[in-house]
Motif scaffolding. Structure first.
Motif, PDB file in Angstrom:
ATOM      1  N   GLY A  55     -18.344  -2.055   0.394  1.00 59.79           N
ATOM      2  CA  GLY A  55     -18.696  -2.218  -1.009  1.00 59.79           C
ATOM      3  C   GLY A  55     -17.753  -1.566  -1.999  1.00 59.79           C
ATOM      4  O   GLY A  55     -18.065  -1.480  -3.194  1.00 59.79           O
ATOM      5  N   VAL A  56     -16.589  -1.105  -1.521  1.00 57.52           N
ATOM      6  CA  VAL A  56     -15.620  -0.426  -2.387  1.00 57.52           C
ATOM      7  C   VAL A  56     -14.345  -1.267  -2.497  1.00 57.52           C
ATOM      8  O   VAL A  56     -13.865  -1.823  -1.512  1.00 57.52           O
ATOM      9  CB  VAL A  56     -15.260   0.974  -1.824  1.00 57.52           C
ATOM     10  CG1 VAL A  56     -14.212   1.651  -2.704  1.00 57.52           C
ATOM     11  CG2 VAL A  56     -16.514   1.831  -1.709  1.00 57.52           C
ATOM     12  N   ILE A  57     -13.802  -1.365  -3.687  1.00 60.64           N
ATOM     13  CA  ILE A  57     -12.565  -2.120  -3.899  1.00 60.64           C
ATOM     14  C   ILE A  57     -11.407  -1.447  -3.167  1.00 60.64           C
ATOM     15  O   ILE A  57     -11.317  -0.219  -3.105  1.00 60.64           O
ATOM     16  CB  ILE A  57     -12.271  -2.250  -5.410  1.00 60.64           C
ATOM     17  CG1 ILE A  57     -13.220  -3.284  -6.033  1.00 60.64           C
ATOM     18  CG2 ILE A  57     -10.820  -2.638  -5.678  1.00 60.64           C
ATOM     19  CD1 ILE A  57     -13.106  -3.423  -7.525  1.00 60.64           C
ATOM     20  N   ASP A  58     -10.520  -2.246  -2.620  1.00 60.21           N
ATOM     21  CA  ASP A  58      -9.367  -1.754  -1.869  1.00 60.21           C
ATOM     22  C   ASP A  58      -8.254  -1.375  -2.846  1.00 60.21           C
ATOM     23  O   ASP A  58      -7.300  -2.112  -3.054  1.00 60.21           O
ATOM     24  CB  ASP A  58      -8.888  -2.841  -0.897  1.00 60.21           C
ATOM     25  CG  ASP A  58      -7.795  -2.360   0.044  1.00 60.21           C
ATOM     26  OD1 ASP A  58      -7.342  -1.213  -0.114  1.00 60.21           O
ATOM     27  OD2 ASP A  58      -7.393  -3.142   0.936  1.00 60.21           O
ATOM     28  N   HIS A  59      -8.356  -0.185  -3.424  1.00 55.36           N
ATOM     29  CA  HIS A  59      -7.390   0.243  -4.438  1.00 55.36           C
ATOM     30  C   HIS A  59      -6.001   0.462  -3.847  1.00 55.36           C
ATOM     31  O   HIS A  59      -4.998   0.304  -4.555  1.00 55.36           O
ATOM     32  CB  HIS A  59      -7.875   1.522  -5.118  1.00 55.36           C
ATOM     33  CG  HIS A  59      -9.082   1.335  -5.978  1.00 55.36           C
ATOM     34  ND1 HIS A  59      -9.029   0.678  -7.190  1.00 55.36           N
ATOM     35  CD2 HIS A  59     -10.382   1.690  -5.793  1.00 55.36           C
ATOM     36  CE1 HIS A  59     -10.244   0.659  -7.731  1.00 55.36           C
ATOM     37  NE2 HIS A  59     -11.076   1.252  -6.908  1.00 55.36           N
ATOM     38  N   GLY A  88       0.815  -1.210   0.000  1.00 54.68           N
ATOM     39  CA  GLY A  88       0.000   0.000   0.000  1.00 54.68           C
ATOM     40  C   GLY A  88       0.848   1.259   0.000  1.00 54.68           C
ATOM     41  O   GLY A  88       1.871   1.328   0.678  1.00 54.68           O
ATOM     42  N   SER A  89       0.421   2.271  -0.726  1.00 64.70           N
ATOM     43  CA  SER A  89       1.147   3.539  -0.754  1.00 64.70           C
ATOM     44  C   SER A  89       0.856   4.370   0.485  1.00 64.70           C
ATOM     45  O   SER A  89       1.600   5.276   0.821  1.00 64.70           O
ATOM     46  CB  SER A  89       0.783   4.332  -2.015  1.00 64.70           C
ATOM     47  OG  SER A  89      -0.615   4.589  -2.060  1.00 64.70           O
ATOM     48  N   ARG A  90      -0.248   4.061   1.168  1.00 66.47           N
ATOM     49  CA  ARG A  90      -0.577   4.710   2.438  1.00 66.47           C
ATOM     50  C   ARG A  90      -0.865   3.631   3.469  1.00 66.47           C
ATOM     51  O   ARG A  90      -1.587   2.660   3.188  1.00 66.47           O
ATOM     52  CB  ARG A  90      -1.773   5.650   2.312  1.00 66.47           C
ATOM     53  CG  ARG A  90      -3.026   5.021   1.729  1.00 66.47           C
ATOM     54  CD  ARG A  90      -4.222   5.948   1.782  1.00 66.47           C
ATOM     55  NE  ARG A  90      -4.797   6.016   3.125  1.00 66.47           N
ATOM     56  CZ  ARG A  90      -5.954   6.617   3.402  1.00 66.47           C
ATOM     57  NH1 ARG A  90      -6.630   7.216   2.428  1.00 66.47           N
ATOM     58  NH2 ARG A  90      -6.411   6.634   4.622  1.00 66.47           N
ATOM     59  N   THR A  91      -0.270   3.782   4.638  1.00 66.06           N
ATOM     60  CA  THR A  91      -0.410   2.739   5.667  1.00 66.06           C
ATOM     61  C   THR A  91      -1.320   3.163   6.813  1.00 66.06           C
ATOM     62  O   THR A  91      -1.560   2.371   7.716  1.00 66.06           O
ATOM     63  CB  THR A  91       0.965   2.359   6.240  1.00 66.06           C
ATOM     64  OG1 THR A  91       1.617   3.532   6.728  1.00 66.06           O
ATOM     65  CG2 THR A  91       1.830   1.712   5.166  1.00 66.06           C
ATOM     66  N   HIS A 133     -10.750  -3.741   3.708  1.00 64.11           N
ATOM     67  CA  HIS A 133      -9.654  -2.878   3.270  1.00 64.11           C
ATOM     68  C   HIS A 133      -8.483  -3.124   4.205  1.00 64.11           C
ATOM     69  O   HIS A 133      -8.605  -2.972   5.426  1.00 64.11           O
ATOM     70  CB  HIS A 133     -10.072  -1.411   3.292  1.00 64.11           C
ATOM     71  CG  HIS A 133     -10.902  -1.001   2.121  1.00 64.11           C
ATOM     72  ND1 HIS A 133     -11.163   0.315   1.810  1.00 64.11           N
ATOM     73  CD2 HIS A 133     -11.533  -1.742   1.168  1.00 64.11           C
ATOM     74  CE1 HIS A 133     -11.910   0.374   0.722  1.00 64.11           C
ATOM     75  NE2 HIS A 133     -12.158  -0.871   0.318  1.00 64.11           N
ATOM     76  N   PHE A 134      -7.342  -3.498   3.634  1.00 65.06           N
ATOM     77  CA  PHE A 134      -6.174  -3.923   4.413  1.00 65.06           C
ATOM     78  C   PHE A 134      -5.136  -2.798   4.484  1.00 65.06           C
ATOM     79  O   PHE A 134      -4.391  -2.585   3.527  1.00 65.06           O
ATOM     80  CB  PHE A 134      -5.541  -5.163   3.779  1.00 65.06           C
ATOM     81  CG  PHE A 134      -6.405  -6.385   3.824  1.00 65.06           C
ATOM     82  CD1 PHE A 134      -6.207  -7.354   4.801  1.00 65.06           C
ATOM     83  CD2 PHE A 134      -7.403  -6.590   2.878  1.00 65.06           C
ATOM     84  CE1 PHE A 134      -6.994  -8.501   4.839  1.00 65.06           C
ATOM     85  CE2 PHE A 134      -8.195  -7.732   2.906  1.00 65.06           C
ATOM     86  CZ  PHE A 134      -7.996  -8.684   3.899  1.00 65.06           C
ATOM     87  N   TYR A 135      -5.087  -2.111   5.603  1.00 66.09           N
ATOM     88  CA  TYR A 135      -4.087  -1.060   5.801  1.00 66.09           C
ATOM     89  C   TYR A 135      -2.939  -1.584   6.657  1.00 66.09           C
ATOM     90  O   TYR A 135      -3.153  -2.294   7.637  1.00 66.09           O
ATOM     91  CB  TYR A 135      -4.710   0.175   6.465  1.00 66.09           C
ATOM     92  CG  TYR A 135      -5.645   0.923   5.554  1.00 66.09           C
ATOM     93  CD1 TYR A 135      -5.149   1.827   4.609  1.00 66.09           C
ATOM     94  CD2 TYR A 135      -7.024   0.717   5.617  1.00 66.09           C
ATOM     95  CE1 TYR A 135      -6.013   2.504   3.753  1.00 66.09           C
ATOM     96  CE2 TYR A 135      -7.896   1.390   4.769  1.00 66.09           C
ATOM     97  CZ  TYR A 135      -7.380   2.285   3.842  1.00 66.09           C
ATOM     98  OH  TYR A 135      -8.234   2.948   2.979  1.00 66.09           O
ATOM     99  N   SER A 136      -1.715  -1.219   6.271  1.00 62.76           N
ATOM    100  CA  SER A 136      -0.493  -1.610   6.998  1.00 62.76           C
ATOM    101  C   SER A 136      -0.366  -3.131   7.130  1.00 62.76           C
ATOM    102  O   SER A 136       0.139  -3.647   8.111  1.00 62.76           O
ATOM    103  CB  SER A 136      -0.472  -0.963   8.394  1.00 62.76           C
ATOM    104  OG  SER A 136       0.826  -0.929   8.918  1.00 62.76           O
ATOM    105  N   CYS A 137      -0.829  -3.817   6.106  1.00 58.03           N
ATOM    106  CA  CYS A 137      -0.761  -5.280   6.057  1.00 58.03           C
ATOM    107  C   CYS A 137       0.439  -5.692   5.205  1.00 58.03           C
ATOM    108  O   CYS A 137       0.810  -4.984   4.268  1.00 58.03           O
ATOM    109  CB  CYS A 137      -2.055  -5.818   5.465  1.00 58.03           C
ATOM    110  SG  CYS A 137      -2.096  -7.586   5.152  1.00 58.03           S
TER     111      CYS A 137
END
Length: 291
Positions: A258-262, A104-107, A220-224
């Motif tokens: 409902g939103v893709i994890d871009h 991810g570009s943002r964590t 949505h996977f942040y800092s994964c």
């Protein structure tokens, strides 16, 4: 009997009286439950994901098995503390080469506290996360050509600062036979076809994971991170313990609504592109979900 993992490449280690993960001889990994919402969020994710029937088996294999929580003696001597109990992903490998890649570009996650947001933003800008969509948090490479050399394992403060060119070199060094005591500027990528390539190699697994992320809107996977692991001797000889990827660290997974994890998908595509350039036949990767 609990012991400190020998092959941890990132995160807090249970050394010198510090709190960190432990393993046992049955193939289980005990991760201290993080304080506050982080710990409860990670438990909630594992419980939700474990019972989510919409996740196909070919994707579930990329996540470690979850065995619940258990209070055990903490590594820092503070007594009984709650731990996540998971599959020890490294236990089946004899001499594992491992890479921890944060995607991810943002964590930072939406609605993160200002201090946490600023901390993550600074780190993302100063590392390859912002420009590349991923960063190498830790790596160890087994130098199989001479067992006396053991492992090359740079300090994680070094890996965090890798530039784009250095990331490319490390990805090549990871599958090279001429790895020395530092990043080799002329790696031979001797094991690239067996580790990255092929129908069951790392690249094929990443592409399989990408297919799911192009459709799933639940998480949505942040800092994964994606953990990449293989055993050189087993891979060369065609052993049972082949190259594998596993997703780890889920303290900041949130509802996808409902939103893709871009953010994750974009970083995953970037990693795929970098690895594709190392193997003989590049694999096209486009984030079709955002096109």
């Amino acid at each position: 009997m609990l012991k400190i993992p020998d092959h941890q490449v990132a995160g807090h280690r249970a050394l010198n009286g510090k709190l960190g993960p432990q393993i046992d001889d049955s193939g289980r990994f005990y991760k201290p439950l993080q304080s506050g919402e982080r710990g409860s969020h990670e438990v909630a994710f594992y419980e939700s994901f474990s019972s989510d029937t919409s996740v196909p088996d070919n994707v579930r294999k990329f996540f470690s098995k979850f065995y619940g929580t258990q209070s055990i003696e903490a590594s820092d001597g503070s007594g009984l503390q709650p731990h996540l109990v998971m599959e020890d992903l490294i236990s089946k490998y004899t001499n594992p080469s491992i890479m921890d890649v944060k995607i991810g570009s943002r964590t930072w996650y939406p609605q993160a506290p200002e201090a946490y947001f600023q901390k993550c933003l600074k780190k993302d800008i100063e590392t390859s996360s912002a420009p590349l969509g991923f960063r190498i948090c830790g790596v160890q490479i087994y130098r199989a050509q001479d067992s006396d050399l053991g492992y090359w394992k740079p300090d994680k403060k070094v890996t965090m600062r890798y530039t784009a060119d250095e990331v490319k070199l490390v990805l090549r060094n990871f599958v090279s036979s001429n790895q020395s005591t530092a990043v080799n500027n002329d790696p031979d990528s001797a094991f690239a076809s067996k580790v990255y390539g092929g129908s069951s190699g790392i690249l094929a697994q990443l592409m399989e994971l990408k297919s799911w992320f192009e459709d799933q809107t639940t998480y949505h996977f942040y800092s994964c991170s994606i953990l990449v692991v293989y055993d050189k001797e087993s891979t060369i000889k065609g052993g049972a313990s082949g190259p594998a990827i596993k997703l780890i660290d889920f303290a900041h997974v949130i509802d996808g609504n409902g939103v893709i994890d871009h953010n994750f998908l974009g970083g995953l595509c970037s990693l795929i592109k970098f690895i594709s350039e190392i193997v003989t036949v590049p694999t096209e990767c486009t984030d079709k979900a955002s096109s």
